[in-house]
Design an enzyme around this catalytic site. Structure first.
Site, short mmCIF file in Angstrom:
data_model
loop_
_atom_site.label_atom_id
_atom_site.label_comp_id
_atom_site.label_asym_id
_atom_site.label_seq_id
_atom_site.Cartn_x
_atom_site.Cartn_y
_atom_site.Cartn_z
CB VAL A 309 4.89 1.50 9.93
CG1 VAL A 309 4.65 0.02 9.63
CG2 VAL A 309 6.34 1.72 10.33
CB ALA A 310 -0.28 3.03 9.06
CD GLU A 314 5.61 -1.62 5.76
OE1 GLU A 314 5.85 -0.54 6.33
OE2 GLU A 314 4.45 -2.08 5.61
CG ASP A 356 12.94 -8.57 -39.80
OD1 ASP A 356 12.91 -7.85 -40.82
OD2 ASP A 356 13.76 -9.48 -39.63
CD GLU A 726 -2.20 -1.31 8.04
OE1 GLU A 726 -2.02 -2.53 7.95
OE2 GLU A 726 -1.47 -0.46 7.47
CG ASP A 756 -2.47 -7.33 3.72
OD1 ASP A 756 -3.45 -8.04 3.98
OD2 ASP A 756 -2.46 -6.10 3.90
#
Length: 936
Positions: A309-310, A314, A356, A726, A756
């Site tokens: 998870v660190a 996420e 164009d 972390e 965060d």
């Protein structure tokens, strides 16, 4: 091209008998009388029974609807993105941790659900942005006219266009849209605007005469679905309907063209793979290390979960999506509508713009800009069809403009509510009407004073049009046309209101002026007049013995803002290549006016010459950095050029407004369509639509796209640097023999999702830096995690990690409790892990300030210049305080109250981080100054 052997009869035969009668030649090579038999029809048209049989057998005259996946499949696809998969795995692991915990912690369950909520939010944003992006077939269908006039059973009927079949005889006149591909069998001075198919801005004449075989779009005896009749009348026989038409061929090219992934998509996918692989590998390694050390299976697994998870950010997918959405909103305020979020960033990496001409660089409105009369040039101001502007010294030019306006069949239509002036009929004649109005002439009054009593329409052989008018002084003829052809029929010239003989010297002077205007890229028309003895003389009488009045020079004017936009693109290192269906001389003249061409010898390549080049030769052509114009090109040519640029690792943006542009728009990295004048198919095939049709909006969009990329790198540094803060304490605890984790998975999720995301979003909203357009575009191969970015992540993350490790072990050791005696309920342990979580949150506040600039001091940029960032940072600290002091949250996160001294120490760690980053920036500025122009 359909041949007689391609035509099937209602009874199911293959038309071989008709083919034999036609000697196996293509429809375009047949005489009008044989066309009827080759297509198994007659001048009276099909019978109702035969038409119904063909409609049942071969289907309706419409394009197939694009096959779109069901809505649930489109939504489900949003969950297959690798980062979404990583988040789903993290959520599943969190659910599993909850199931294995004893006793179970409801906070773990809540955070597992929160991760799923983030995934659902990301999926909803992506689905909403992309849901309507693939409707090209419906847009093509919308361009096809709904009704047409058809002969059935020898009776003229108005039928739905979808009911047209092979062999139907249709009648066309000015203002009609063509409903199918047809072979003309009668043509009366008909001209057609093929811009939607070929990109050519000028109307082209059509004839019913047989032709030799060649490219189908160059057949002068054919008209095509999706084009418009500008002038004249015609009778034609349908030889292709639906997907068999040239319009249908473009549809199939568009449908087959794959959406190209943007550089950011590739890099995010690569980043997700690396992050996921690293997280799983490190977690598995530490699980394998701690399990033999005597730690329980569940305990070791929860420890490994914390490591994984660190390492997984996420909040990154949500931050990335919303930051891109901020860019979308900024672009929308500048008239650029972006339909896919990731296209915002791709604009910033654009290296080539294939643009164009008609409607993109120009206004698609012919405008008279010069009138030459009596040896004097008179400038005409104003652009477009609005009769606003003036003619310099208008009195001498009124005669030539009056004559040209009387000898015109177009009509100037005032704007309806909220609309614009437009022309019904030939755009060149419309420009003459506007110029006459600017010279003070009242068109209605002039027609009333000199009503038309005869006309000899324009044809491509004599290149003239003449009309006969009656007036108070008798009858007179008005003639306009190509200068050289008209001059040959003149015997006199109006020289400053005096009619004198047209000598060879005066003829040479007129042609010199004509050549000079043509070199400026102007379309030049001449006007002449003569008195007549009666109302109905023959054409030769009307068009001979003329008095030459003057020359009129006109152009499709460039948009005034385009030159500055092109200059901005060049300054930013972006190559601008004109890709048009128009004539090379016209294309080069416009390119010079807008700054695409500045040298004397640009490379001008036609579609015919492109056909002679193999892929290697084309790659060599595009590899040169000289000025390049591609003219008379087809949709296949445009796609081939885009593909060739992409082979060279260029990031290609393509602009266009016609159906002929749609395949290249879809195949490009960035397809940019015109919103106001563009066709529906072009808008649907593109990922960005310019609402104001301004090329200048492209330069603005590139500037914003570059700033989006810069901001993405800023919040990547911000997000990933704290991952180190972390992870390192967990690794340090492992090697120090501490039995518990310094920060739990629940705390990490709280930081990632609670503290965060908002600061990262605020970083994503940073405005563009002043010099963002003064650097070349980054390479397609440049990685988000470049050595400089990784170095900065390690530098800032290392400082954070050192700080939180110091406070953790200082507090643990200060308690005097042996490592083996610590439990999750120990007060000292709860205080220590609270210090670690708060230390990361506080240091991230200072980190957010530090990463706002790469080399400039944040104090010079202004600490208060991004108030959203300050507010987001204080929110994160406030949330951390709540986790520390509120009993319900203490139970969820296993935290304890912090003292004022604790907060002061943590604040000091943040100041150290900011000071270290400021020192690094100062060293970089010093090195750049020392190197005198080194890396900036």
């Amino acid at each position: 091209m359909t041949t007689p052997t391609d035509v099937l009869t209602p009874d199911g035969s293959d038309g071989k008998a008709a083919a034999a009668d036609a000697d196996g030649l293509a429809i375009r090579t047949l005489s009008p009388t044989i066309v009827y038999s080759a297509l198994d029809t007659s001048p009276r048209g099909l019978t109702t029974a035969a038409a119904d049989a063909r409609l049942r057998q071969f289907g309706s005259n419409e394009l197939p609807r694009a096959a779109h996946p069901a809505m649930w499949r489109q939504l489900a696809a949003q969950f297959t993105d690798l980062f979404a998969v990583v988040l789903l795995i993290a959520s599943a692991i969190t659910f599993l941790a909850y199931a294995l915990q004893e006793p179970r912690d409801v906070g773990t369950l809540q955070l597992a659900v929160a991760i799923l909520g983030v995934v659902a939010l990301n999926a909803s944003i992506g689905f909403a942005q992309e849901y309507s992006a693939e409707r090209t077939a419906e847009s093509l269908q919308a361009m096809v006219p709904h009704t047409c006039r058809v002969l059935r059973d020898a009776v003229l009927r108005e039928l739905p266009a979808r009911e047209l079949v092979h062999g139907d005889v249709v009648l066309l006149e000015a203002g009609d849209a063509v409903s199918a591909d047809c072979r003309l069998v009668e043509a009366h001075d008909i001209t057609v605007n093929n811009a939607a198919i070929t990109g050519e801005s000028d109307a082209v004449g059509r004839s019913h005469e047989p032709e030799r075989q060649g490219p189908v779009l160059e057949a002068r005896n054919c008209v095509f679905m999706g084009t418009d009749v500008v002038a004249g009348t015609a009778k034609a026989v349908v030889f292709a309907t639906g997907r068999s038409t040239e319009f249908g061929r473009i549809f199939q090219l568009t449908a087959a063209a794959p959406r190209q992934k943007t550089p950011l998509q590739h890099q995010v996918a690569s980043m997700a793979r690396r992050v996921a692989g690293t997280a799983l590998a490190v977690g598995a390694l530490l699980f394998a290390v701690r399990l033999p050390a005597g730690q329980g299976l569940v305990s070791a697994f929860v420890f490994a979960l914390g490591v994984m998870v660190a390492l997984v950010p996420e909040g990154l997918p949500a931050t990335l999506s919303v930051s891109l959405a901020i860019g979308v909103r900024r672009m929308a305020r500048r008239h650029a509508l972006v339909k896919q979020l990731l296209a915002v960033e791709a604009l910033g990496s654009t290296t080539v713009v294939c643009t164009d001409k008609t409607g993109t660089l120009t206004q698609a409105e012919m405008t008279v800009v010069q009138v030459w009369v009596g040896g004097v040039m008179h400038a005409v101001s104003g652009v477009g069809y609005e009769p606003a502007g003036e003619v310099a010294d208008p009195e001498p030019v009124r005669a030539v403009l009056r004559t040209a306006a009387l000898c015109s069949n177009a009509r100037l239509v005032p704007p309806s509510e909220g609309g614009r002036w437009h022309v019904l009929g030939d755009t060149t004649e419309g420009a003459l009407l506007v110029a006459a109005a600017k010279a003070g002439l009242d068109g209605v009054a002039e027609e009333g004073a000199a009503p038309r009593v005869g006309e000899h329409p324009f044809d491509s052989v004599r290149k003239l049009m003449s009309t006969v008018h009656s007036g108070a002084d008798g009858y007179h003829a008005c003639v306009k046309g190509a200068p050289q052809e008209l001059l040959e029929r003149c015997t006199a010239i109006d020289r400053q209101s005096e009619v004198i003989a047209l000598t060879d010297a005066l003829r040479a002077e007129v042609m010199d002026v004509n050549d000079e205007l043509a070199k400026q890229g102007l379309r030049v028309l001449a006007a002449a007049r003569r008195e007549l003895s009666g109302p109905h003389p023959d054409r030769e009488c009307v068009e001979s013995g003329l008095t030459f009045l003057g020359l009129v020079g006109m152009l499709d004017p460039p948009r005034p803002e385009v030159r500055e936009a092109v200059t901005a693109c060049h300054r930013a290192g972006i190559r601008v290549v004109m890709v048009t269906g128009d004539h090379p001389l016209t294309a080069e003249a416009v390119a010079r006016r807008v700054g695409i061409v500045q040298r004397a010898d640009p490379t001008v390549m036609t579609g015919a010459r492109l056909n002679e080049l193999d892929d290697d030769a084309l790659d060599e052509l595009l590899a040169g950095q000289g000025e390049l114009l591609l003219c008379r090109v087809s949709p296949e040519h445009k796609m081939r050029v885009v593909t060739a640029f992409q082979r060279r690792h260029e990031v290609v943006a393509v602009t266009g407004d016609g159906a002929n542009d749609a395949p290249a728009l879809k195949h490009a990295d960035i397809g940019v369509a015109m919103g106001a004048s563009g066709t529906d198919v072009a808008r649907e095939a593109a990922v960005m639509v310019l609402l104001d049709d301004s090329f200048a909006s492209i330069a603005t969009a590139v500037r914003l796209g570059r700033s989006v990329y810069q901001n993405i790198r800023k919040f990547l540094v911000y997000l990933f640097s704290h991952n180190i803060g972390e992870l390192v304490p967990i690794l340090a605890a492992t090697f120090a023999g501490f039995p518990l984790v310094p920060i739990s998975a629940v705390q990490i999720l709280a930081i990632d999702l609670g503290s965060d995301v908002l600061p990262a979003l605020a970083l994503g909203a940073e405005p563009p830096e002043d010099d963002v357009m003064d650097h070349p575009p980054r390479s397609r191969d440049e990685r988000l995690f470049s050595p400089a970015v990784m170095g900065r992540i390690l530098f800032l993350g290392g400082i954070q990690a050192a700080g939180v490790c110091a406070v953790f072990f200082w507090h643990i050791n200060a308690s005097g409790i042996p490592y083996a005696d610590f439990t999750e309920d120990s007060v000292a342990y709860r205080e220590a892990i609270t210090l670690v979580q708060a230390g990361i949150v506080v240091s991230q506040f200072f980190n957010a300030l530090a990463v706002r600039t790469e080399r400039e001091s944040v104090f010079r940029a202004g600490l208060l210049s991004n108030l959203w960032l300050l507010a987001a940072g204080f929110f994160g600290i406030g949330l951390m305080a709540a986790i520390s002091y509120l009993p319900p949250l203490q139970e969820v996160f296993n935290t304890a109250p912090l003292t004022v001294t604790d907060w002061a120490v943590l604040g000091g760690l943040g100041v150290v981080l900011l000071a270290a980053e400021e020192a690094r920036k100062a060293w970089l500025r010093h090195r750049a100054a020392r190197d005198n122009g080194g890396e900036r």
